[in-house]
Scaffold this motif. Structure first.
Motif, PDB file in Angstrom:
ATOM      1  N   ARG A 172       0.828  -1.202   0.000  1.00 41.93           N
ATOM      2  CA  ARG A 172       0.000   0.000   0.000  1.00 41.93           C
ATOM      3  C   ARG A 172       0.861   1.251   0.000  1.00 41.93           C
ATOM      4  O   ARG A 172       1.887   1.312   0.668  1.00 41.93           O
ATOM      5  CB  ARG A 172      -0.909   0.031   1.237  1.00 41.93           C
ATOM      6  N   CYS A 173       0.402   2.262  -0.722  1.00 40.51           N
ATOM      7  CA  CYS A 173       1.030   3.582  -0.684  1.00 40.51           C
ATOM      8  C   CYS A 173      -0.076   4.619  -0.629  1.00 40.51           C
ATOM      9  O   CYS A 173      -0.893   4.717  -1.546  1.00 40.51           O
ATOM     10  CB  CYS A 173       1.916   3.809  -1.909  1.00 40.51           C
ATOM     11  N   TYR A 174      -0.107   5.385   0.457  1.00 40.13           N
ATOM     12  CA  TYR A 174      -1.135   6.402   0.632  1.00 40.13           C
ATOM     13  C   TYR A 174      -0.668   7.785   0.195  1.00 40.13           C
ATOM     14  O   TYR A 174      -1.460   8.724   0.211  1.00 40.13           O
ATOM     15  CB  TYR A 174      -1.568   6.456   2.101  1.00 40.13           C
ATOM     16  N   LEU A 175       0.597   7.925  -0.162  1.00 40.94           N
ATOM     17  CA  LEU A 175       1.091   9.217  -0.642  1.00 40.94           C
ATOM     18  C   LEU A 175       0.568   9.426  -2.063  1.00 40.94           C
ATOM     19  O   LEU A 175       0.724   8.549  -2.923  1.00 40.94           O
ATOM     20  CB  LEU A 175       2.616   9.238  -0.626  1.00 40.94           C
ATOM     21  N   PRO A 176      -0.047  10.569  -2.358  1.00 40.43           N
ATOM     22  CA  PRO A 176      -0.680  10.765  -3.678  1.00 40.43           C
ATOM     23  C   PRO A 176       0.347  10.707  -4.808  1.00 40.43           C
ATOM     24  O   PRO A 176       1.401  11.357  -4.736  1.00 40.43           O
ATOM     25  CB  PRO A 176      -1.312  12.162  -3.570  1.00 40.43           C
ATOM     26  N   SER A 177       0.025   9.943  -5.848  1.00 42.52           N
ATOM     27  CA  SER A 177       0.969   9.788  -6.961  1.00 42.52           C
ATOM     28  C   SER A 177       1.243  11.118  -7.651  1.00 42.52           C
ATOM     29  O   SER A 177       2.368  11.373  -8.105  1.00 42.52           O
ATOM     30  CB  SER A 177       0.442   8.765  -7.968  1.00 42.52           C
ATOM     31  N   GLU A 178       0.235  12.005  -7.710  1.00 47.38           N
ATOM     32  CA  GLU A 178       0.428  13.331  -8.306  1.00 47.38           C
ATOM     33  C   GLU A 178       1.522  14.100  -7.572  1.00 47.38           C
ATOM     34  O   GLU A 178       2.385  14.731  -8.196  1.00 47.38           O
ATOM     35  CB  GLU A 178      -0.881  14.141  -8.239  1.00 47.38           C
ATOM     36  N   GLU A 179       1.485  14.049  -6.259  1.00 46.60           N
ATOM     37  CA  GLU A 179       2.446  14.808  -5.458  1.00 46.60           C
ATOM     38  C   GLU A 179       3.810  14.130  -5.443  1.00 46.60           C
ATOM     39  O   GLU A 179       4.843  14.805  -5.420  1.00 46.60           O
ATOM     40  CB  GLU A 179       1.885  15.024  -4.057  1.00 46.60           C
ATOM     41  N   LEU A 180       3.835  12.814  -5.460  1.00 43.32           N
ATOM     42  CA  LEU A 180       5.115  12.115  -5.581  1.00 43.32           C
ATOM     43  C   LEU A 180       5.823  12.547  -6.863  1.00 43.32           C
ATOM     44  O   LEU A 180       7.022  12.831  -6.865  1.00 43.32           O
ATOM     45  CB  LEU A 180       4.891  10.601  -5.586  1.00 43.32           C
ATOM     46  N   ALA A 181       5.057  12.601  -7.958  1.00 44.88           N
ATOM     47  CA  ALA A 181       5.649  12.961  -9.252  1.00 44.88           C
ATOM     48  C   ALA A 181       6.243  14.369  -9.234  1.00 44.88           C
ATOM     49  O   ALA A 181       7.262  14.627  -9.887  1.00 44.88           O
ATOM     50  CB  ALA A 181       4.600  12.847 -10.351  1.00 44.88           C
ATOM     51  N   PRO A 184      16.707  12.578  -3.588  1.00 42.07           N
ATOM     52  CA  PRO A 184      16.736  14.014  -3.257  1.00 42.07           C
ATOM     53  C   PRO A 184      15.358  14.645  -3.110  1.00 42.07           C
ATOM     54  O   PRO A 184      15.216  15.699  -2.478  1.00 42.07           O
ATOM     55  CB  PRO A 184      17.525  14.637  -4.413  1.00 42.07           C
ATOM     56  N   GLY A 185      14.327  14.023  -3.696  1.00 39.66           N
ATOM     57  CA  GLY A 185      12.988  14.593  -3.566  1.00 39.66           C
ATOM     58  C   GLY A 185      12.253  14.156  -2.311  1.00 39.66           C
ATOM     59  O   GLY A 185      11.192  14.713  -1.988  1.00 39.66           O
ATOM     60  N   TRP A 186      12.806  13.161  -1.588  1.00 38.37           N
ATOM     61  CA  TRP A 186      12.058  12.605  -0.445  1.00 38.37           C
ATOM     62  C   TRP A 186      11.881  13.611   0.684  1.00 38.37           C
ATOM     63  O   TRP A 186      10.786  13.790   1.201  1.00 38.37           O
ATOM     64  CB  TRP A 186      12.751  11.350   0.075  1.00 38.37           C
TER      65      TRP A 186
END
Length: 320
Positions: free
Chosen positions: A191-200, A219-221
């Motif tokens: 499961r991943c609850y972090l929004p894919s839009e925001e991850l991108a 570096p983006g984490w």
């Protein structure tokens, strides 16, 4: 008011479940009078058993878990009709009768945890927020009925609605905190609850979170997590006025719960935002300090609380 032990073995079982699984909530509930603490334990136990049903995916098939959750919902149906078949449901029905807890948030909770059986990733924050509403805002609404919202003048119904709104916002803040704390644990469940839009936006992806144990070194984490922590803190800030609207004998517990979960955000920062390889935890001295500060809190008279303003329970919100 009846004590925990005089309430019987059903209440003791709910207290056992709470103490075993919810350190922050169990500590905070000690600041409630006995009868409200008994009710809070029952609500937690009901929610915990529902959540546990969907967290057995490694041991049982999704189809079987769907059936388990449907049976749990059916048992809730029967309990609300007068036939409760377990310690937890009997205690829950006592809470429903004593504090007039409506059935809607009970069913909302079951529907919310059921999403974990069908949805393993989310595209937008609005989707994650909706999930948080189901699994946590519902609990905030239940607890508000137990905690109580004294009426002032002729605005009782309006004040209660406003207080419910603040409690539901606090639930979203707390669930987002859970999500940020448990990134690695959730990934191991697929499961991943972090929004894919925001991850991108930060050069990350859901597949990376799920499959790359070193994703926290990307570096983006760090900026992603800083963004999410800021969002969570904003939700805590929006929920603050609701605490002073509660009955005086429940405000200390609400302060302890809110500060306890907000303190997890500090713990995430302290371990450099890596919640992929290890879970962020508040240390015992910090928990005890939190409980002491909440115990020292002076409850406000409900009539002094402004639904849209800042409230005293949060003046030391960053003291941890």
């Amino acid at each position: 008011m009846s004590s925990l032990h005089s309430a019987g073995p059903d209440a003791i079982e709910c207290a056992r479940i709470t103490a075993l699984h919810a350190r922050t909530f169990s500590l905070a509930s000690r600041l409630l009078p006995r009868e409200k603490r008994r009710a809070a334990n029952a609500l937690y136990a009901f929610c915990r058993l529902a959540d546990d049903l969907v967290d057995q995916q490694s041991a049982r098939s999704t189809t079987d878990l769907h059936q388990d959750l449907l049976r749990y919902r059916g048992r809730l149906d029967e309990a609300l009709r007068g036939t409760a078949d377990s310690a937890v449901l009997r205690e829950l029905m006592w809470v429903v009768r004593t504090y007039e807890v409506p059935s809607r948030p009970l069913y909302e909770l079951i529907e919310g945890v059921g999403r974990d059986l069908t949805t393993q990733r989310y595209e937008r924050w609005t989707d994650v927020s909706r999930y948080c509403e189901g699994v946590a805002s519902s609990v905030g609404e239940m607890c508000t009925h137990v905690f109580g919202v004294p009426a002032t003048g002729h605005d009782g119904d309006d004040r209660f609605s406003v207080a419910i709104g603040h409690a539901r916002t606090l639930g979203r803040a707390m669930q987002l905190t859970n999500i940020l704390r448990d990134v690695g644990e959730d990934a191991r469940r697929g499961r991943c609850y972090l929004p894919s839009e925001e991850l991108a936006q930060y050069g990350l992806s859901v597949d990376g979170v799920l499959n790359d144990p070193a994703v926290a070194l990307h570096p983006g984490w760090k900026p992603l997590m800083q963004f999410q922590i800021t969002r969570a803190r904003q939700l805590y800030a929006e929920s603050r006025p609701g605490i002073a609207m509660l009955a005086a004998d429940a405000q200390r517990c609400a302060v302890a719960c809110a500060r306890g979960y907000a303190g997890i955000l500090d713990a995430i920062e302290a371990q450099h935002y890596d919640t992929v390889t290890r879970r962020a935890r508040m240390k015992t001295p910090a928990r005890l300090r939190l409980l002491w500060q909440a115990w020292r809190h002076r409850p406000e008279h409900p009539g002094t609380a402004c639904p849209s303003g800042n409230s005293a329970p949060w003046r030391e919100a960053n003291a941890l």
